[in-house]
Write an enzyme that holds these catalytic residues in place. Sequence first.
Site, PDB file in Angstrom:
ATOM      1  N   ARG A 166       0.799  -1.237   0.000  1.00  0.00           N
ATOM      2  CA  ARG A 166       0.000   0.000   0.000  1.00  0.00           C
ATOM      3  C   ARG A 166       0.832   1.287   0.000  1.00  0.00           C
ATOM      4  O   ARG A 166       0.299   2.357   0.305  1.00  0.00           O
ATOM      5  CB  ARG A 166      -0.979   0.046   1.204  1.00  0.00           C
ATOM      6  CG  ARG A 166      -1.932  -1.129   1.241  1.00  0.00           C
ATOM      7  CD  ARG A 166      -3.168  -0.834   2.046  1.00  0.00           C
ATOM      8  NE  ARG A 166      -2.894  -0.520   3.433  1.00  0.00           N
ATOM      9  CZ  ARG A 166      -3.845  -0.286   4.340  1.00  0.00           C
ATOM     10  NH1 ARG A 166      -5.110  -0.318   3.978  1.00  0.00           N
ATOM     11  NH2 ARG A 166      -3.526  -0.031   5.585  1.00  0.00           N
ATOM     12  N   ASP A 167       2.106   1.211  -0.271  1.00  0.00           N
ATOM     13  CA  ASP A 167       2.894   2.448  -0.371  1.00  0.00           C
ATOM     14  C   ASP A 167       4.000   2.294  -1.404  1.00  0.00           C
ATOM     15  O   ASP A 167       5.145   2.616  -1.152  1.00  0.00           O
ATOM     16  CB  ASP A 167       3.480   2.812   0.998  1.00  0.00           C
ATOM     17  CG  ASP A 167       3.877   4.291   1.070  1.00  0.00           C
ATOM     18  OD1 ASP A 167       3.462   5.054   0.174  1.00  0.00           O
ATOM     19  OD2 ASP A 167       4.605   4.666   1.986  1.00  0.00           O
ATOM     20  N   MET A 168       3.618   1.774  -2.576  1.00  0.00           N
ATOM     21  CA  MET A 168       4.610   1.584  -3.632  1.00  0.00           C
ATOM     22  C   MET A 168       5.052   2.944  -4.167  1.00  0.00           C
ATOM     23  O   MET A 168       4.224   3.778  -4.511  1.00  0.00           O
ATOM     24  CB  MET A 168       3.991   0.775  -4.781  1.00  0.00           C
ATOM     25  CG  MET A 168       3.628  -0.642  -4.397  1.00  0.00           C
ATOM     26  SD  MET A 168       5.068  -1.681  -4.143  1.00  0.00           S
ATOM     27  CE  MET A 168       5.626  -1.858  -5.826  1.00  0.00           C
TER      28      MET A 168
END
Lengths: 173, 313
Positions: free
Chosen positions: B91-93
């Site tokens: 969820r934080d690429m």
Amino acid sequence: GAGGPLPQLSWANPRELWTEMRAKDVCQTAPEEELQSRHPGILPTMRTILFDWLMEVCEEYKLHRETYYLTVDLHDRFLDSWREIQKEHLQAIGITCLFIASKIEEIYPPKVTEFAFVTDGACCVADILDMELLICKALNWRLNHYIVTVNTWANAYMQISSHRLRPPGVKTR
Amino acid sequence: MENEKEGFPMTALREIRILQLLNHENVINLVEVCRSKERGSIFLVFDFCEHDLAGLLCCEEVRFSLQEIKSIMQQLFNALFFIHGVRILNRDMKSSNILITRSGVLKLGDFGLARAMSKGQVQRYTNRVITLWYRPPELFLGERNYATPIDMWGAGCIMCEMWTRRPIMQGDSEQKQISLISNLCGSITPEVWPGVESLELYCKLQLPSDQKRRIRERLRHYVRDMHAIDLIDKLLVLDPKKRLDSDGALNHDFFWEDPMPSQSDLAHTLSKVRRSMFVMHTSTARPGGGAGVPGAGGGAVAGNTNHFHDRVF
């Protein structure tokens, strides 16, 4: 039946849930006798006194029942992972487990100063914060993952009984 | 982490537990957790990585060959295949969360927004995740029952950056970002994305209409390799159900046609980089690089003095 005793649930596969609850109930902590032999300085009555007191703290700060049972679970698993804990440390361990459980379970957890306050001088804030790191590491950071408490079982029994009172075909939430 | 008066915040407890579950060559390894006595600050200690991808891409001297790009992307998809296999969403690429050691080993870092997925049932996760520039269309449309394709969109954006050297869609608001996405990937319609009309914000957002999908033609100027373009085209797919997964990406011809991925070439190239290339250290640091969501991103980009400051698309 083949699907286990749980009725159809909208939020989980009842068969999987039942299997997991049973598996976790077996492996969670060592039996009581083993805990005693690991900690000769701690008597079963001391654990009882500690949990009675923690229950009072829970009442005082209006914490949820699940928070209390999570505290008990954290406490027992911590003792399970350690050896020869002295009774002088028991209160610090207990209040810190309640501090951790509150952060996990409560929407508005009491502040760490409030937990230090109820120990009446036995533990300061720094003691609780040091103990928090110690407990987290001892439990390998497995704090709330897949913990089955008596509350989980009580909920399961309620679902089963309420389902039995309902006419067939009505889904249980 | 900041000064923590209340001990470990719940988010840190979650992150640490997830990091402990993730034991893989291409995922950052948590070595130790400690707390400073004086101020109570909490430190997570990781294996040392010399560079992050955003920093390396900012640095003009660093030129990656096709073999090296293939190695980086293969390692990234290996990381995603592993974490998705154990049901974790990153969820934080973004390129600043992709760390690379001197010997060319990629480590996916920062699981501060990560979470475990539940099995089977419909979920209501928060859609306020992922830095704007790497956020997939379903999150803008209010999807809360998202899954692993959200990380694959980011991987597609990052793969483009290997050639463009800059984030490809630098919106400064949600509305602007969705326009940039439509502009590149075509209009968001029920024809290309069946069921999109039932998403909460489908009618509330201004969705550009009559936009053609232009990925292949836009990328042609940057990317010579046809397999690379094809893979990007299959990652930047609007409909998350049709987006390629990590297994599909790893099996793509891009990784199995000459020139083959080469980690030793990558190590050789990196051995020539003298300084540690972290985006927060480089003078050309980009908004959204280290500090999460780019707020007033547009202005800061224009103010840069480097040679790559033009918008890519």
